[in-house]
Write a protein that holds these residues in place. Structure first.
Motif, PDB file in Angstrom:
ATOM      1  N   MET A  95       0.828  -1.209   0.000  1.00  8.10           N
ATOM      2  CA  MET A  95       0.000   0.000   0.000  1.00  8.10           C
ATOM      3  C   MET A  95       0.864   1.261   0.000  1.00  8.10           C
ATOM      4  O   MET A  95       0.554   2.230  -0.698  1.00  8.10           O
ATOM      5  N   GLU A  96       1.915   1.258   0.776  1.00 10.21           N
ATOM      6  CA  GLU A  96       2.803   2.422   0.811  1.00 10.21           C
ATOM      7  C   GLU A  96       3.423   2.660  -0.572  1.00 10.21           C
ATOM      8  O   GLU A  96       3.549   3.807  -1.015  1.00 10.21           O
ATOM      9  N   GLY A  97       3.757   1.595  -1.264  1.00 10.42           N
ATOM     10  CA  GLY A  97       4.269   1.724  -2.618  1.00 10.42           C
ATOM     11  C   GLY A  97       3.245   2.298  -3.587  1.00 10.42           C
ATOM     12  O   GLY A  97       3.581   3.045  -4.496  1.00 10.42           O
ATOM     13  N   ARG A  98       1.997   1.978  -3.378  1.00 11.67           N
ATOM     14  CA  ARG A  98       0.925   2.471  -4.265  1.00 11.67           C
ATOM     15  C   ARG A  98       0.576   3.927  -3.995  1.00 11.67           C
ATOM     16  O   ARG A  98       0.267   4.674  -4.909  1.00 11.67           O
ATOM     17  N   PHE A  99       0.556   4.321  -2.710  1.00 11.91           N
ATOM     18  CA  PHE A  99       0.037   5.643  -2.344  1.00 11.91           C
ATOM     19  C   PHE A  99       1.092   6.601  -1.790  1.00 11.91           C
ATOM     20  O   PHE A  99       0.791   7.760  -1.539  1.00 11.91           O
ATOM     21  N   GLY A 100       2.295   6.106  -1.521  1.00  7.55           N
ATOM     22  CA  GLY A 100       3.332   6.972  -0.988  1.00  7.55           C
ATOM     23  C   GLY A 100       3.159   7.311   0.476  1.00  7.55           C
ATOM     24  O   GLY A 100       3.822   8.194   0.997  1.00  7.55           O
ATOM     25  N   ALA A 101       2.269   6.615   1.147  1.00 17.45           N
ATOM     26  CA  ALA A 101       2.042   6.823   2.584  1.00 17.45           C
ATOM     27  C   ALA A 101       1.708   5.480   3.212  1.00 17.45           C
ATOM     28  O   ALA A 101       1.046   4.645   2.601  1.00 17.45           O
ATOM     29  N   ARG A 102       2.167   5.288   4.436  1.00 14.53           N
ATOM     30  CA  ARG A 102       1.903   4.031   5.138  1.00 14.53           C
ATOM     31  C   ARG A 102       0.493   4.065   5.722  1.00 14.53           C
ATOM     32  O   ARG A 102       0.129   4.999   6.440  1.00 14.53           O
ATOM     33  N   PRO A 103      -0.320   3.055   5.429  1.00 15.29           N
ATOM     34  CA  PRO A 103      -1.689   3.036   5.945  1.00 15.29           C
ATOM     35  C   PRO A 103      -1.755   2.550   7.387  1.00 15.29           C
ATOM     36  O   PRO A 103      -0.830   1.913   7.884  1.00 15.29           O
ATOM     37  N   THR A 104      -2.856   2.877   8.035  1.00 16.99           N
ATOM     38  CA  THR A 104      -3.170   2.265   9.322  1.00 16.99           C
ATOM     39  C   THR A 104      -4.317   1.290   9.090  1.00 16.99           C
ATOM     40  O   THR A 104      -5.154   1.490   8.207  1.00 16.99           O
ATOM     41  N   LEU A 105      -4.353   0.259   9.876  1.00 14.91           N
ATOM     42  CA  LEU A 105      -5.364  -0.790   9.740  1.00 14.91           C
ATOM     43  C   LEU A 105      -5.945  -1.099  11.109  1.00 14.91           C
ATOM     44  O   LEU A 105      -5.205  -1.314  12.066  1.00 14.91           O
ATOM     45  N   THR A 106      -7.266  -1.124  11.186  1.00 14.80           N
ATOM     46  CA  THR A 106      -7.959  -1.565  12.387  1.00 14.80           C
ATOM     47  C   THR A 106      -8.986  -2.597  11.958  1.00 14.80           C
ATOM     48  O   THR A 106      -9.777  -2.345  11.042  1.00 14.80           O
ATOM     49  N   ILE A 107      -8.971  -3.759  12.601  1.00 12.36           N
ATOM     50  CA  ILE A 107      -9.923  -4.827  12.285  1.00 12.36           C
ATOM     51  C   ILE A 107     -10.889  -4.963  13.457  1.00 12.36           C
ATOM     52  O   ILE A 107     -10.475  -5.067  14.612  1.00 12.36           O
ATOM     53  N   PHE A 108     -12.182  -4.939  13.123  1.00 10.88           N
ATOM     54  CA  PHE A 108     -13.239  -4.994  14.123  1.00 10.88           C
ATOM     55  C   PHE A 108     -14.098  -6.241  13.932  1.00 10.88           C
ATOM     56  O   PHE A 108     -14.415  -6.604  12.799  1.00 10.88           O
ATOM     57  N   ASP A 109     -14.511  -6.872  15.038  1.00 13.37           N
ATOM     58  CA  ASP A 109     -15.618  -7.823  14.991  1.00 13.37           C
ATOM     59  C   ASP A 109     -16.876  -6.987  14.817  1.00 13.37           C
ATOM     60  O   ASP A 109     -16.985  -5.890  15.372  1.00 13.37           O
ATOM     61  N   ASN A 110     -17.837  -7.484  14.044  1.00 16.18           N
ATOM     62  CA  ASN A 110     -19.071  -6.739  13.792  1.00 16.18           C
ATOM     63  C   ASN A 110     -20.269  -7.629  14.111  1.00 16.18           C
ATOM     64  O   ASN A 110     -20.904  -8.170  13.220  1.00 16.18           O
ATOM     65  N   PRO A 111     -20.582  -7.792  15.414  1.00 18.35           N
ATOM     66  CA  PRO A 111     -21.633  -8.731  15.793  1.00 18.35           C
ATOM     67  C   PRO A 111     -23.059  -8.244  15.519  1.00 18.35           C
ATOM     68  O   PRO A 111     -23.960  -9.067  15.385  1.00 18.35           O
ATOM     69  N   VAL A 112     -23.286  -6.922  15.432  1.00 15.67           N
ATOM     70  CA  VAL A 112     -24.649  -6.410  15.225  1.00 15.67           C
ATOM     71  C   VAL A 112     -24.643  -5.430  14.061  1.00 15.67           C
ATOM     72  O   VAL A 112     -23.784  -4.553  13.984  1.00 15.67           O
ATOM     73  N   VAL A 113     -25.615  -5.606  13.155  1.00  9.76           N
ATOM     74  CA  VAL A 113     -25.776  -4.710  12.012  1.00  9.76           C
ATOM     75  C   VAL A 113     -27.215  -4.203  11.980  1.00  9.76           C
ATOM     76  O   VAL A 113     -28.153  -4.997  12.008  1.00  9.76           O
ATOM     77  N   LEU A 114     -27.358  -2.894  11.914  1.00  6.36           N
ATOM     78  CA  LEU A 114     -28.653  -2.264  11.651  1.00  6.36           C
ATOM     79  C   LEU A 114     -28.655  -1.906  10.176  1.00  6.36           C
ATOM     80  O   LEU A 114     -27.773  -1.185   9.714  1.00  6.36           O
ATOM     81  N   ASP A 115     -29.622  -2.408   9.430  1.00  2.00           N
ATOM     82  CA  ASP A 115     -29.759  -2.098   8.005  1.00  2.00           C
ATOM     83  C   ASP A 115     -31.083  -1.374   7.819  1.00  2.00           C
ATOM     84  O   ASP A 115     -32.142  -1.986   7.753  1.00  2.00           O
ATOM     85  N   ASN A 116     -31.012  -0.047   7.771  1.00  2.00           N
ATOM     86  CA  ASN A 116     -32.231   0.750   7.619  1.00  2.00           C
ATOM     87  C   ASN A 116     -32.875   0.566   6.254  1.00  2.00           C
ATOM     88  O   ASN A 116     -34.094   0.671   6.137  1.00  2.00           O
ATOM     89  N   GLU A 117     -32.082   0.300   5.217  1.00  2.00           N
ATOM     90  CA  GLU A 117     -32.667   0.081   3.895  1.00  2.00           C
ATOM     91  C   GLU A 117     -33.513  -1.191   3.871  1.00  2.00           C
ATOM     92  O   GLU A 117     -34.571  -1.221   3.259  1.00  2.00           O
ATOM     93  N   ALA A 118     -33.043  -2.237   4.524  1.00  2.00           N
ATOM     94  CA  ALA A 118     -33.785  -3.499   4.587  1.00  2.00           C
ATOM     95  C   ALA A 118     -34.736  -3.545   5.780  1.00  2.00           C
ATOM     96  O   ALA A 118     -35.500  -4.498   5.918  1.00  2.00           O
ATOM     97  N   ASP A 119     -34.679  -2.528   6.661  1.00  2.00           N
ATOM     98  CA  ASP A 119     -35.500  -2.468   7.866  1.00  2.00           C
ATOM     99  C   ASP A 119     -35.304  -3.714   8.727  1.00  2.00           C
ATOM    100  O   ASP A 119     -36.249  -4.365   9.141  1.00  2.00           O
ATOM    101  N   GLU A 120     -34.005  -4.038   8.967  1.00  2.00           N
ATOM    102  CA  GLU A 120     -33.714  -5.234   9.738  1.00  2.00           C
ATOM    103  C   GLU A 120     -32.480  -5.046  10.603  1.00  2.00           C
ATOM    104  O   GLU A 120     -31.689  -4.135  10.408  1.00  2.00           O
ATOM    105  N   VAL A 121     -32.364  -5.951  11.574  1.00  2.00           N
ATOM    106  CA  VAL A 121     -31.203  -6.038  12.449  1.00  2.00           C
ATOM    107  C   VAL A 121     -30.691  -7.473  12.361  1.00  2.00           C
ATOM    108  O   VAL A 121     -31.480  -8.423  12.347  1.00  2.00           O
ATOM    109  N   ARG A 122     -29.357  -7.609  12.310  1.00  2.00           N
ATOM    110  CA  ARG A 122     -28.734  -8.936  12.306  1.00  2.00           C
ATOM    111  C   ARG A 122     -27.775  -9.037  13.480  1.00  2.00           C
ATOM    112  O   ARG A 122     -27.040  -8.095  13.760  1.00  2.00           O
TER     113      ARG A 122
END
Length: 136
Positions: A95-122
């Protein structure tokens, strides 16, 4: 804390059962010292990069980001294993080679999703009865 009805409607915590979640979100931020990138340039660059990302194992969605602070992406993966396979030891250098800057990365567990378009929760990928639709 979920309400009793919501807690009763989900089939159990998959993370407790198998050590992984049904969805992982990765946030990549690329700091750029330039002004916000041109909208059309970002679209062109992003569309070109879909050639790379359309075959990434377990990648469900990628959101391309642009701001005054730089660029980046939000990645939705099926599993943590898929995310970690993509974001391997050589990824930041690439990525640094592509953009000339070192990226930061954060990985999250995503146990709950609110989807307003589908009017649902998962919860852990399974649709549950939304709290706003439950009797008082």
């Amino acid at each position: 804390m979920p309400t009793k009805d919501v807690a009763a409607s989900w089939p159990g915590n998959n993370a407790e059962k198998n050590g992984s979640f049904d969805m992982i979100i990765a946030l990549v931020q690329i700091p750029l010292e330039e002004p916000k990138r041109n909208h059309d340039f970002v679209i062109e660059q992003s569309l070109e990069s879909t050639k790379i990302f359309h075959d990434v194992k377990g990648l469900r969605r990628k959101y391309y980001l642009n701001s005054d602070a730089g660029g980046g992406g939000i990645y939705e993966f099926a599993t943590r294993e898929d995310a970690e396979a993509w974001f391997n030891d050589g990824w930041a250098d690439w990525m640094e080679g592509r953009f000339g800057a070192r990226p930061t990365l954060t990985i999250f567990d995503n146990p709950v999703v609110l989807d307003n378009e589908a009017d649902e929760v998962r919860v852990d990928g399974v649709q549950v009865s939304p709290p706003w639709k439950q009797p008082a």
